[in-house]
Design an enzyme around this catalytic site. Structure first.
Site, PDB file in Angstrom:
ATOM      1  N   ASP A 104       0.846  -1.196   0.000  1.00 45.09           N
ATOM      2  CA  ASP A 104       0.000   0.000   0.000  1.00 45.09           C
ATOM      3  C   ASP A 104       0.881   1.245   0.000  1.00 45.09           C
ATOM      4  O   ASP A 104       2.046   1.196   0.393  1.00 45.09           O
ATOM      5  CB  ASP A 104      -0.889   0.026   1.254  1.00 45.09           C
ATOM      6  CG  ASP A 104      -1.873  -1.130   1.261  1.00 45.09           C
ATOM      7  OD1 ASP A 104      -2.158  -1.680   0.192  1.00 45.09           O
ATOM      8  OD2 ASP A 104      -2.345  -1.473   2.373  1.00 45.09           O
TER       9      ASP A 104
HETATM   10  N1  URA Z   1      -1.297  -5.920   3.866  1.00 43.32           N
HETATM   11  C1  URA Z   1      -1.789  -4.654   3.846  1.00 43.32           C
HETATM   12  O1  URA Z   1      -2.840  -4.392   4.408  1.00 43.32           O
HETATM   13  N2  URA Z   1      -1.075  -3.718   3.218  1.00 43.32           N
HETATM   14  C2  URA Z   1       0.099  -3.948   2.600  1.00 43.32           C
HETATM   15  O2  URA Z   1       0.698  -3.036   2.038  1.00 43.32           O
HETATM   16  C3  URA Z   1       0.600  -5.259   2.638  1.00 43.32           C
HETATM   17  C4  URA Z   1      -0.119  -6.234   3.274  1.00 43.32           C
END
Ligand code: URA
Length: 240
Positions: A104
């Protein structure tokens, strides 16, 4: 196709472009048995025998980069408006590379960038079950009951139950490490939401046996070394 010796040494993970001249000056690099003279000498990676301290260096056609992703960057090759992780690499390196897996925008840590489609396909495939470990902080203490649910599986609304995860908590119970073997959209944030908590910080620390280099500051990158590439490829070979 010929390439500069310093580029050869950096793409094979032997030395960064700035370290290469020092290795050459010390006489530690030989090309077909003769000590190399200049970092900008041209070599034929497929046919020349290039050695470090007498041991041949294996040339790879693909590029493998470890990036310590900072917040605010999108894990994509292009985005309208937002900076992408590729922008953290020098322009001459960007062509053909793509992030293998998504983090993310506000997640930091280990990201692999490569132009090796086969390896990337494997790493991204849900059937690979490659463990990915994250350090997290969350908004409130995780109860024993919630920890158990995170470990055994939680229902992600409309998306089924998550596979078993490993969870290790700090004494405060508001941070720890979680290892998952799937890669569903926002998975960790959604798992914590499912037990009434909220992730406030997330950093990926490993993918399979590949660990984030603790000496790599956020926003910096380096080539994977031979051992690291082999460890990822081993997973792929084991599957075949
Ligand atoms: N899980 C998430 O919620 N975000 C990420 O970036 C990676 C795994």
């Amino acid at each position: 196709m010929s390439m500069r010796l310093d580029r050869f040494l950096s793409t094979t993970g032997v030395a960064s472009r700035s370290e290469a001249p020092r290795l050459i000056k010390k006489g530690r690099i030989t090309v077909n048995g003769t000590p190399a003279k200049r970092h900008d000498d041209r070599v034929e990676p497929k046919t020349d025998e290039i050695c470090l301290d007498g041991s041949p260096i294996t040339y790879r056609e693909h590029t493998y980069i470890m990036l310590n992703k900072p917040q605010g960057y999108v894990s994509a090759t292009e985005d309208l408006g937002l900076p992408t992780v590729l922008e953290l690499l020098p322009p001459e390196l960007r062509r053909g590379l793509f992030p293998s897996g998504r983090l993310d925008r506000d997640t930091v840590g280990l990201m692999l960038l490569t132009d090796d489609g086969e390896l990337s396909h494997f790493l991204l495939s849900p059937v690979s079950h490659l463990p990915k470990t994250y350090f997290f902080r969350c908004g409130s203490q995780i109860s024993e009951e919630a920890a158990e649910k995170l470990r055994t599986g939680v229902e992600l609304n409309g998306d089924g139950i998550t596979k078993p995860a490993e969870l290790a908590l700090s004494d405060t119970r508001t941070e720890g490490q979680i290892t998952i073997t799937e890669g569903r959209y926002h998975q960790i944030k959604r798992m914590f939401a499912a037990v009434g908590n909220v992730i406030t910080y997330l950093r990926r620390v490993s993918i399979g046996e590949l660990s984030l280099d603790p000496s790599l500051p956020e926003g910096e990158w380096r080539y994977l070394n031979e051992e690291e590439i082999s460890s990822l490829q081993k997973h792929n070979r084991n599957r075949k």
